[in-house]
Design a protein around this motif. Structure first.
Motif, PDB file in Angstrom:
ATOM      1  N   VAL A   2       0.832  -1.163  -0.097  1.00  0.00           N
ATOM      2  CA  VAL A   2      -0.128   0.035   0.101  1.00  0.00           C
ATOM      3  C   VAL A   2       0.779   1.288   0.076  1.00  0.00           C
ATOM      4  O   VAL A   2       1.807   1.229   0.744  1.00  0.00           O
ATOM      5  CB  VAL A   2      -0.809  -0.093   1.283  1.00  0.00           C
ATOM      6  CG1 VAL A   2      -1.676   1.453   1.182  1.00  0.00           C
ATOM      7  CG2 VAL A   2      -1.924  -1.287   1.207  1.00  0.00           C
ATOM      8  N   SER A  25      -3.115   3.626  -2.237  1.00  0.00           N
ATOM      9  CA  SER A  25      -3.197   2.857  -3.717  1.00  0.00           C
ATOM     10  C   SER A  25      -2.613   1.704  -3.482  1.00  0.00           C
ATOM     11  O   SER A  25      -1.991   1.359  -2.252  1.00  0.00           O
ATOM     12  CB  SER A  25      -2.726   3.709  -4.680  1.00  0.00           C
ATOM     13  OG  SER A  25      -1.243   3.738  -4.478  1.00  0.00           O
ATOM     14  N   THR A  28      -6.487  -3.334  -1.022  1.00  0.00           N
ATOM     15  CA  THR A  28      -7.773  -2.936  -0.907  1.00  0.00           C
ATOM     16  C   THR A  28      -7.778  -2.057   0.322  1.00  0.00           C
ATOM     17  O   THR A  28      -7.507  -2.570   1.435  1.00  0.00           O
ATOM     18  CB  THR A  28      -8.776  -3.983  -0.905  1.00  0.00           C
ATOM     19  OG1 THR A  28      -8.671  -4.788  -1.725  1.00  0.00           O
ATOM     20  CG2 THR A  28     -10.173  -3.647  -0.621  1.00  0.00           C
ATOM     21  N   PHE A  29      -7.931  -0.482   0.018  1.00  0.00           N
ATOM     22  CA  PHE A  29      -8.245   0.361   1.201  1.00  0.00           C
ATOM     23  C   PHE A  29      -9.279   0.069   2.284  1.00  0.00           C
ATOM     24  O   PHE A  29      -8.996   0.433   3.426  1.00  0.00           O
ATOM     25  CB  PHE A  29      -8.439   1.864   0.618  1.00  0.00           C
ATOM     26  CG  PHE A  29      -8.473   2.832   1.687  1.00  0.00           C
ATOM     27  CD1 PHE A  29      -9.718   3.158   1.613  1.00  0.00           C
ATOM     28  CD2 PHE A  29      -7.604   3.394   2.065  1.00  0.00           C
ATOM     29  CE1 PHE A  29      -9.986   4.326   2.433  1.00  0.00           C
ATOM     30  CE2 PHE A  29      -7.495   4.537   3.162  1.00  0.00           C
ATOM     31  CZ  PHE A  29      -8.634   5.148   3.251  1.00  0.00           C
ATOM     32  N   SER A  30     -10.300  -0.302   1.790  1.00  0.00           N
ATOM     33  CA  SER A  30     -11.365  -0.537   2.784  1.00  0.00           C
ATOM     34  C   SER A  30     -11.165  -1.636   3.735  1.00  0.00           C
ATOM     35  O   SER A  30     -12.004  -1.701   4.658  1.00  0.00           O
ATOM     36  CB  SER A  30     -12.744  -0.858   2.022  1.00  0.00           C
ATOM     37  OG  SER A  30     -12.621  -1.952   1.173  1.00  0.00           O
ATOM     38  N   TRP A  53     -11.891   0.192   9.568  1.00  0.00           N
ATOM     39  CA  TRP A  53     -12.144   0.032   8.228  1.00  0.00           C
ATOM     40  C   TRP A  53     -13.703   0.432   7.667  1.00  0.00           C
ATOM     41  O   TRP A  53     -13.946   0.931   6.796  1.00  0.00           O
ATOM     42  CB  TRP A  53     -11.831  -1.313   7.842  1.00  0.00           C
ATOM     43  CG  TRP A  53     -12.816  -2.287   8.318  1.00  0.00           C
ATOM     44  CD1 TRP A  53     -12.726  -2.996   9.574  1.00  0.00           C
ATOM     45  CD2 TRP A  53     -14.050  -2.839   7.808  1.00  0.00           C
ATOM     46  NE1 TRP A  53     -13.809  -3.912   9.700  1.00  0.00           N
ATOM     47  CE2 TRP A  53     -14.447  -3.641   8.605  1.00  0.00           C
ATOM     48  CE3 TRP A  53     -14.942  -2.449   6.575  1.00  0.00           C
ATOM     49  CZ2 TRP A  53     -15.607  -4.283   8.345  1.00  0.00           C
ATOM     50  CZ3 TRP A  53     -15.813  -3.108   6.372  1.00  0.00           C
ATOM     51  CH2 TRP A  53     -16.402  -4.115   7.047  1.00  0.00           C
ATOM     52  N   ARG A  72     -13.091   9.030   6.624  1.00  0.00           N
ATOM     53  CA  ARG A  72     -12.670   8.343   5.732  1.00  0.00           C
ATOM     54  C   ARG A  72     -13.863   8.265   4.641  1.00  0.00           C
ATOM     55  O   ARG A  72     -14.854   8.006   4.686  1.00  0.00           O
ATOM     56  CB  ARG A  72     -12.037   6.804   5.794  1.00  0.00           C
ATOM     57  CG  ARG A  72     -13.267   5.914   6.322  1.00  0.00           C
ATOM     58  CD  ARG A  72     -12.434   4.513   6.827  1.00  0.00           C
ATOM     59  NE  ARG A  72     -11.947   3.872   5.971  1.00  0.00           N
ATOM     60  CZ  ARG A  72     -10.723   3.153   6.222  1.00  0.00           C
ATOM     61  NH1 ARG A  72     -10.497   2.613   7.534  1.00  0.00           N
ATOM     62  NH2 ARG A  72     -10.091   2.296   5.411  1.00  0.00           N
ATOM     63  N   ASN A  74     -14.242   5.454   1.578  1.00  0.00           N
ATOM     64  CA  ASN A  74     -13.514   4.151   1.087  1.00  0.00           C
ATOM     65  C   ASN A  74     -13.700   4.226  -0.601  1.00  0.00           C
ATOM     66  O   ASN A  74     -13.016   3.543  -1.241  1.00  0.00           O
ATOM     67  CB  ASN A  74     -14.211   3.028   1.527  1.00  0.00           C
ATOM     68  CG  ASN A  74     -13.822   2.708   2.989  1.00  0.00           C
ATOM     69  OD1 ASN A  74     -12.694   3.250   3.357  1.00  0.00           O
ATOM     70  ND2 ASN A  74     -14.473   1.962   3.713  1.00  0.00           N
ATOM     71  N   ASN A  77     -10.716   5.919  -1.621  1.00  0.00           N
ATOM     72  CA  ASN A  77      -9.358   5.350  -1.035  1.00  0.00           C
ATOM     73  C   ASN A  77      -8.726   6.641  -0.285  1.00  0.00           C
ATOM     74  O   ASN A  77      -7.250   6.718  -0.309  1.00  0.00           O
ATOM     75  CB  ASN A  77      -8.484   4.745  -2.001  1.00  0.00           C
ATOM     76  CG  ASN A  77      -8.822   3.699  -2.499  1.00  0.00           C
ATOM     77  OD1 ASN A  77      -9.983   2.972  -2.087  1.00  0.00           O
ATOM     78  ND2 ASN A  77      -8.246   3.009  -3.651  1.00  0.00           N
ATOM     79  N   THR A  78      -9.380   7.299   0.517  1.00  0.00           N
ATOM     80  CA  THR A  78      -8.770   8.419   1.065  1.00  0.00           C
ATOM     81  C   THR A  78      -9.221   8.528   2.712  1.00  0.00           C
ATOM     82  O   THR A  78     -10.508   8.182   2.934  1.00  0.00           O
ATOM     83  CB  THR A  78      -8.995   9.800   0.435  1.00  0.00           C
ATOM     84  OG1 THR A  78      -8.834   9.696  -0.978  1.00  0.00           O
ATOM     85  CG2 THR A  78      -8.429  11.061   0.979  1.00  0.00           C
TER      86      THR A  78
END
Length: 124
Positions: A2, A25, A28-30, A53, A72, A74, A77-78
């Protein structure tokens, strides 16, 4: 892997506001818990705020409660941190961090990924 990229730091007068952003990036961010650490010169790194999350669990250090808000998105992705009523003591390098485990994240500072940091300076 990541990659975390922070933005939004800068110089502000006491009482002012800043909004930090951290774009992720890669993996998977979430699925990751996210947080903001800060480190002032000569001091240990401190976890200022964290968000799970799902957004269902939050952590904020006593020193920032009532002034800083973490959130956040999701879909983008921020993760963000809105900082209000800034004080000179908030001056530090702020680091975005991502972790797989919530409890170890907020109690042991166990981090899987770090951003490069962004400077926040609050003048009196």
């Amino acid at each position: 892997q990541v990659q975390l990229v922070e933005s939004g730091g800068g110089l502000v007068q006491a009482g002012g506001s800043l909004r930090l952003s951290c774009a992720a990036s890669g993996r998977t961010f979430s699925n990751l818990h996210m947080g903001w650490f800060r480190q002032a010169p000569g001091k240990e790194r401190e976890l200022a705020a964290a968000i799970s999350w799902s957004g269902g669990s939050l952590y904020r250090a006593l020193s920032v409660k009532g002034r800083f808000t973490i959130s956040r998105d999701n879909a983008k992705n921020t993760v963000y941190m809105q900082m209000n009523s800034l004080k000179p003591d908030d001056t530090a390098v702020y680091y975005c961090a991502a972790a797989s485990g919530w409890t170890t994240f907020v109690t042991q500072y166990k981090v899987d990924y770090w951003g490069q940091g962004t400077q926040v300076t609050v003048s009196s």
